[in-house]
Design an enzyme around this catalytic site. Structure first.
Site, PDB file in Angstrom:
ATOM      1  N   ASP A  13      -2.595  18.704  35.746  1.00 39.05           N
ATOM      2  CA  ASP A  13      -1.894  19.784  36.913  1.00 39.05           C
ATOM      3  C   ASP A  13      -0.329  19.520  37.080  1.00 39.05           C
ATOM      4  OD1 ASP A  13      -0.758  20.862  39.007  1.00 39.05           O
ATOM      5  OD2 ASP A  13      -2.459  21.801  39.252  1.00 39.05           O
TER       6      ASP A  13
ATOM      7  N   ARG B 139      -5.486  25.038  52.004  1.00 39.77           N
ATOM      8  CA  ARG B 139      -7.166  25.690  51.557  1.00 39.77           C
ATOM      9  C   ARG B 139      -6.838  24.774  50.449  1.00 39.77           C
ATOM     10  NH1 ARG B 139      -1.987  27.428  50.181  1.00 39.77           N
ATOM     11  NH2 ARG B 139      -1.496  28.026  47.792  1.00 39.77           N
TER      12      ARG B 139
ATOM     13  N   CYS C  45      15.236  51.736  35.900  1.00 41.02           N
ATOM     14  CA  CYS C  45      16.585  51.669  36.615  1.00 41.02           C
ATOM     15  C   CYS C  45      15.545  52.566  38.047  1.00 41.02           C
ATOM     16  CB  CYS C  45      16.208  53.837  36.040  1.00 41.02           C
ATOM     17  SG  CYS C  45      14.359  54.325  36.094  1.00 41.02           S
TER      18      CYS C  45
END
Length: 982
Positions: free
Chosen positions: A468, A479, A599
C-alpha cells in the site's frame, strides 16, 4: 478486585474529527444521538470484542464490556486483543486498554461481575454474546419491559445467529440512509390527478413515495402545497394531487423525495422464539437449513444445560443426541423439512470459534447497535442465521487428513478454536500459504486481522506480502483499526508497515513483508511472473475499479485465485475468483452513465454536484496543471513546445496561454498581486462569463420550436456583484489568493481586513459581451469545434514565438503545483471548493451545500464504516477457507451483496467462467477480458489484436501462452488455438 475498571484516554484531537468520520454515512443528527448512548456488551470472546471494536469506533458515549471468564487458548483463534501474557486473566480486563485506545472520545469500562438487572438499567442498548438461552430470555423480558434495546449475537463454529428487540414501538427516522431522490420537471397536467412528466428518463421514485414540489412556474400553488403522495405511472412520470383548479403550468420545477419516519414493533425474545415469520433469510438456497438452525441453536443450549458442555468435535454420539433434541423441538414447530445433516454439522463444529464468522456476525450486530442508538436505518426484524458449512471438506477430509475427534481435539495452541472445526492438518496447510494482499486500508486492515487469527502464512514456508503506497491520515482512524493517531503524518509509518507490525503483535508467528508500491504496469519488475507463480492466492482490498481490473488480469494471466471485496457506506460486496471454475472480476465498463457532460459543467449546471465538479476542475486547472505545464516548459522548452503543438491547435492554444501566464508579465510579484488576481478571477467567473452567456442566450430566448430556451434542465443564470461584506465572496478571494500565492512561493494571510484594504486598490476592467463568442450546447458541438480548426491561429503563433526562448533565470521561476488534499482544513483547498461551488450555485439559483456535503462530493470520499468493512472481510475469509481446502465445486463458493442499512444480506453461487468456441471445440476461460473472442474466427485472445492478424510472441515464454485445446501444454505451437495472455 473491583468489578468495574474504567479507562479514559486524554487526547488533543477534537471530538469533531470522530464525528465527521461517521457523519458521511450516518448524518449529523444520528451522530449526535450516538454521542449520548451508553452500551453494554456482555462476553469478551472473539464475537464480543469484534462488536465492541466496531461500536467504539462508531463514537458512542460509553461502552462497558462484561465478562467473568478467564482467557484460554481456545479464545486466541478469534480474540484479537488477547496476548499470551493474558492467559488465565479476565478477558474483559485484558482487552480494556486496547479497546480504549481505539477512540479516545469513548469512555470504556470493564465489569467482571455477573450480569444483573440493576446493571442493565444503566444502558440504552445491551448486547449479549456467549450467553445461555435462560439468560437471553430472562434479560430479554427485562429489557423489553424497561425500554432497553436488546441484541443477542452468537456464533458456533461455522454458524451464526443474530436477534434484535427494540421494544413495543421503535421509530426509524430514516429507513435506508439514501439521499432523497429528486427529478427536474418537464410538464404538469391540469387534471385530477395531475400528471408530472420528468426530464430524466428515470425519476427514481416508487409507489407511495412522498415528494415536495418547488421552483414550478405557472402552477405556482404547488410550490407551497406541501408534501404529496405520488403514484408512479412510468419511469419518467407520476401522478400527484388534483391540479384541475390550479393555474396553467409554464415551465420548470423540481420534485424532491420527502423521507418519512416509520414505527416498528418488536416481540420479546421468548415470543419471537416461536414465530417463524421473524426469520430473515441471507441465502435463499439455504432456507430449510436456516429454519433448522433456529431449532438447532435452541437445542444446543439445552444440550449444554443437560451435559454441561458443548458437543465435542466430530463426536457421533453427541451429534445423535443433538439431532434427537432438535427432532423433539420440531414436534412443536412443525417444520415441513428438518435438515438433520445441518444439525449434525453444527454438533461437529460447535466448539469452534472462527475469526471470519465472528467478523461477519460482529459487523452486523454492531450495525444494529448503531441503529438502536440513532434511529437511523431499518433494524433487523428479528432473527437472522448464517452458516458457512460448505467450508467443510468436500468429502470428509478432502485432500488432507480425515476429520476425527482426535484430529480436531485441542492442542494448547492459539488455533484450537479453528482446529476444532477443520482439524490439525488443515491448520498446517493454512500456515504454508503464500498470499499477496493489495491494499492496507479499511478492508485491508480487517483482512490482516483475520489472516493473523487464522494463521494464514504463519507456518513454515508461509508468507504474506502486503503493499500500500499510502500514508496514514486522520480520516482513516474511525474504520482502519490497526492505526493510531500517533501514526499520522510520520513518513516512516506507511499504512502497510504499521499494519504489518500490528498483526505481528496479534500473532508473533506471522511471516509478513510490507511494501509501499503501487500495483500497476510500472511495478511488474517487482510483481512479475516469478512473484505471482510463487503465490497461492491474492486478496484485493482496493478502492478503485481500474486497480481491481488490473490485478484481476494479473491473476487470470498466472491462474491464481483472487478474493475481492468492496464497501460504500453500509453496502458491501465480495467476489471469489477461482481459476477455471468461476467468472473473474472482468473488464472495466466502458463509459459512465453518471459522467457529467462538459457543456453542463461549463454553461448549464442544474445540481450542486455540477457546481462542485466545476469547482474541482477549476482547482486542478488553476493550481496544479498550470504550474506543471510551466515546470515542464522550463525543463525542456523546445521539447515541450513540440509535444504541445502535436496535440492539436485547440489544446495547444489553451496550454500555451496557461504557460505564458506563469512566465510573462502576469506573474505575481507579491501578495498584493495575488489578491488582485483573485478579485479579477471572481469577476470573470461570476459576472463576466455569466453576462456573456446571457448575451448569447437572453433570458427570453426561444428555441427553433418556439419553446423557452431556458427551461427544463437549463436554469437561467444571473451575474453576481462583488460585495466585500459577503462572507462567501470574501472566502473565495482569501482562498484563491492564498492558493495562487502558494504555486508561486508567495506567503499569504487569512487576515480579511488586510485583504479588504488591498481590494480597495484593485482595478476591475469594464466588460462588454462579444457577439463573436460561440457557446456550445452539447459536447458534440464542442468536439466538432475543436476538430474544425476554427481558432485564433495568429495568437497561437504569437505565443509560440514568445515562448521559443525560455527565461535565463528559469530555475528561480519554477512553480509549485498543488495536489488536492481534502483532509487538511488549513490548506485552503476545501475553502476554495466550497466558496467557488456555492457562488456558481448562486449564479444559477441552485441550493448551496455546506462544507460537510461539499467535502464529501468534491473530495470524492467513498464513505466507509467499520461495521461493513468487518463484515465484508469476514465473508472474504470464509471463501479463503474454501480455497485452501481446494474445493472444486462451484456450489461450494459464494458471492455476496450486503446492505447493513436495511439488513439485506444475499449470498449466492458465483457465475461460471465464460464459454466460447475455438476451432469448433468448446472451451472456457476465467479471464475478464475475452469478450472479443466470441467474434474472433480464429480464437485469438491477444488483447488489441484482430484474430486473423495476431501472432503470439516469438519465442513465447511459458507465462504468456496457455493452450486451450490442451490445457497445461506450455509448448503448444498452434498459435490460433492458444490464448496469448499478454
Amino acid at each position: 478486585m473491583s468489578q468495574f475498571t474504567i479507562i479514559t484516554l486524554a487526547s488533543s484531537n477534537s471530538l469533531v474529527f470522530w464525528a465527521l468520520c461517521g457523519r458521511y454515512v450516518l448524518g449529523h443528527e444520528a451522530m449526535r444521538r450516538m454521542g449520548t448512548a451508553n452500551v453494554l456488551i456482555a462476553g469478551m470472546r472473539g464475537l464480543g470484542v469484534e462488536i465492541a471494536k466496531n461500536v467504539i469506533l462508531s463514537g458512542v458515549k460509553s461502552v462497558t464490556v462484561q465478562d467473568e471468564g478467564l482467557a484460554e487458548w481456545m479464545d486466541f483463534s478469534s480474540q484479537f486483543f488477547l496476548l499470551a501474557s493474558h492467559l488465565g486473566q479476565n478477558r474483559a480486563l485484558s482487552s480494556l486498554s486496547r479497546l480504549s485506545a481505539l477512540n479516545p472520545h469513548v469512555h470504556v469500562s470493564a465489569h467482571t461481575g455477573p450480569l444483573k438487572e440493576t446493571l442493565l438499567q444503566q444502558f440504552q442498548v445491551v448486547v449479549l454474546t456467549d450467553s445461555s438461552l435462560d439468560d437471553q430470555q430472562r434479560f430479554g423480558t427485562f429489557c423489553h419491559s424497561n425500554g432497553i434495546k436488546l441484541i443477542v449475537a452468537d456464533t458456533k463454529g461455522l454458524c451464526g445467529q443474530l436477534f434484535c428487540d427494540f421494544g413495543e414501538e421503535f421509530e426509524v427516522l430514516d429507513t435506508d440512509g439514501e439521499t432523497p431522490a429528486s427529478a427536474m420537471i418537464d410538464h404538469i397536467t391540469k387534471a385530477d390527478p395531475g400528471v408530472v412528466t420528468c426530464i430524466e428518463q428515470r425519476h427514481g421514485f416508487v409507489d407511495g413515495s412522498t415528494v415536495s414540489l418547488s421552483e414550478v412556474c405557472g402552477m405556482t400553488k404547488l410550490n407551497s402545497y406541501g408534501p404529496v403522495d405520488i403514484k408512479v405511472l412510468g419511469p419518467d412520470s407520476f401522478s400527484i394531487c388534483d391540479t384541475s383548479s390550479f393555474s396553467e403550468y409554464k415551465k420548470g420545477g423540481v420534485a424532491t423525495e420527502v423521507k418519512k419516519s416509520k414505527i416498528l414493533q418488536f416481540k420479546p425474545l421468548d415470543e419471537a422464539l416461536v414465530d417463524p415469520e421473524l426469520l430473515v433469510m441471507t441465502d435463499y438456497g439455504k432456507m430449510t437449513k436456516h429454519q433448522t438452525l433456529h431449532l438447532a441453536f435452541q437445542a444446543l443450549h439445552g444440550f449444554v444445560k443437560r451435559v454441561g458442555r458443548l458437543p465435542k468435535p466430530r463426536s457421533q454420539s453427541d451429534a445423535e443426541l443433538l439431532v434427537a433434541m432438535v427432532t423433539e423441538l420440531n414436534k412443536v414447530s412443525h417444520l415441513d423439512q428438518l435438515d438433520e445433516d445441518v444439525v449434525q454439522s453444527l454438533s461437529f463444529t460447535a466448539c469452534g470459534d472462527l475469526a471470519p464468522v465472528n467478523a461477519f456476525i460482529g459487523g452486523l450486530a454492531a450495525q444494529e447497535v448503531m441503529k438502536a442508538c440513532t434511529g437511523k436505518f431499518t433494524p433487523l426484524q428479528q432473527w437472522l442465521y448464517f452458516d458457512a458449512l460448505e467450508c467443510l471438506p468436500e468429502g470428509n477430509g478432502g485432500e488432507g487428513e480425515e476429520l476425527t475427534e482426535s484430529t480436531c481435539s485441542p492442542r494448547g495452541s492459539r488455533y484450537d478454536g479453528q482446529t476444532a472445526v477443520f482439524g490439525s492438518g488443515f491448520q498446517e496447510r493454512l500456515g504454508e500459504q503464500k498470499y499477496f494482499l493489495v491494499g492496507a486500508g479499511a478492508i485491508g486492515c480487517e483482512l490482516l486481522k483475520n489472516f493473523a487469527l487464522i494463521g494464514l502464512g504463519a507456518g513454515e514456508g508461509g508468507h504474506i506480502t502486503v503493499t500500500d503506497m499510502d500514508s496514514i491520515e486522520r480520516s482513516n482512524l474511525n474504520r482502519q483499526f490497526l492505526f493510531r493517531s500517533q501514526d499520522i503524518g510520520v513518513r516512516e509509518k506507511q499504512k502497510s508497515e504499521v499494519a504489518a507490525q500490528a498483526v505481528r503483535v496479534m500473532n508473533p508467528n506471522m511471516n509478513i513483508t510490507a511494501h509501499q508500491n503501487r500495483l500497476d504496469p510500472d511495478s511488474e519488475q517487482v510483481y512479475g511472473h516469478t512473484f505471482f507463480m510463487g503465490l497461492d492466492g491474492v486478496a484485493a482490498a482496493l478502492d478503485n475499479v481500474q486497480a481491481r481490473v488490473y490485478l484481476d488480469g494479473r491473476c487470470v494471466q498466472h491462474q491464481r485465485p483472487m478474493l475481492e471485496g468492496g464497501t460504500l457506506g453500509s453496502k458491501g460486496h465480495t467476489l471469489v475468483v477461482v481459476p477455471h471454475l468461476t467468472e473473474s472480476y472482468g473488464p472495466a465498463k466502458t463509459g459512465s452513465q453518471n459522467a457529467i457532460p462538459l457543456c453542463t459543467l461549463k454553461n448549464f449546471p442544474h445540481r450542486i454536484e455540477h457546481t462542485l465538479q466545476w469547482a474541482r476542475d477549476q482547482f486542478e486547472g488553476l493550481y496544479k496543471q498550470a504550474a506543471e505545464h510551466v515546470n515542464l516548459y522550463f525543463r525542456d522548452a523546445a521539447g515541450f513546445l513540440e509535444r504541445t503543438l502535436s496535440r492539436g491547435e485547440a489544446e495547444a492554444l489553451e496550454v500555451l496561454e496557461c504557460v505564458w501566464g506563469g512566465v510573462g508579465g502576469q506573474r505575481p510579484q507579491g501578495w498584493e498581486d495575488c489578491v488582485g488576481w483573485a478579485r479579477r478571477q471572481w469577476e470573470t467567473l461570476y459576472n463576466n462569463d455569466i453576462a456573456q452567456l446571457l448575451h448569447c442566450f437572453p433570458s427570453d430566448q426561444l428555441t427553433r420550436s418556439g419553446l423557452p430556451f431556458w427551461s427544463g434542465a437549463k436554469r437561467c443564470p444571473h451575474p453576481l456583484t462583488f460585495d466585500p461584506s459577503n462572507t462567501t465572496h470574501m472566502d473565495y478571494v482569501v482562498a484563491a489568493a492564498n492558493l495562487y500565492g502558494q504555486i508561486y512561493g508567495i506567503v499569504g494571510t487569512r487576515d480579511s481586513s488586510a485583504i479588504r484594504s488591498i481590494l480597495e486598490t484593485v482595478h476591475i476592467p469594464a466588460f462588454t459581451p462579444k457577439s463573436t463568442v460561440k457557446i456550445h450546447l452539447t459536447d458534440k458541438e464542442m468536439e466538432e469545434e475543436r476538430e474544425s480548426g476554427h481558432l485564433d491561429t495568429g495568437r497561437l503563433e504569437e505565443l509560440q514565438k514568445k515562448l521559443s526562448s525560455p527565461p535565463v533565470n528559469s530555475a528561480a521561476l519554477q512553480m509549485h503545483p498543488i495536489d488536492f488534499e481534502k483532509d487538511d482544513d488549513n490548506n485552503f483547498h476545501i475553502d476554495y471548493i466550497v466558496a467557488a461551488s456555492n457562488l456558481r450555485a448562486e449564479n444559477y439559483d441552485i441550493p448551496t451545500a455546506d462544507r460537510h456535503k461539499s467535502k464529501l462530493i468534491a473530495g470524492r470520499i467513498i464513505p466507509a464504516i467499520a461495521t461493513t468493512t468487518a463484515a465484508v472481510a469476514g465473508l472474504m475469509c470464509v471463501e479463503l477457507y474454501k480455497l485452501v481446502q481446494g474445493h472444486r465445486k462451484i456450489s461450494s463458493y459464494r458471492s455476496s451483496y450486503i446492505n447493513l442499512a436495511v439488513q439485506y444480506c444475499v449470498l449466492s453461487e458465483p457465475l461460471g467462467p465464460q464459454r466460447f468456441t475455438v476451432s469448433d471445440r468448446s472451451a472456457h476461460t476465467h479471464t475478464g477480458w475475452v469478450n472479443s473472442a466470441q467474434s474472433n474466427p480464429r480464437g485469438c485472445l491477444h488483447p488489441g489484436k484482430a484474430g486473423s492478424n495476431c501472432t503470439p510472441p516469438t519465442p513465447a515464454p511459458p507465462c504468456l501462452e496457455l493452450c486451450l485445446h490442451n490445457p497445461g501444454d506450455l509448448q503448444c505451437t498452434k498459435a490460433p488455438k492458444c490464448e496469448a495472455r499478454e
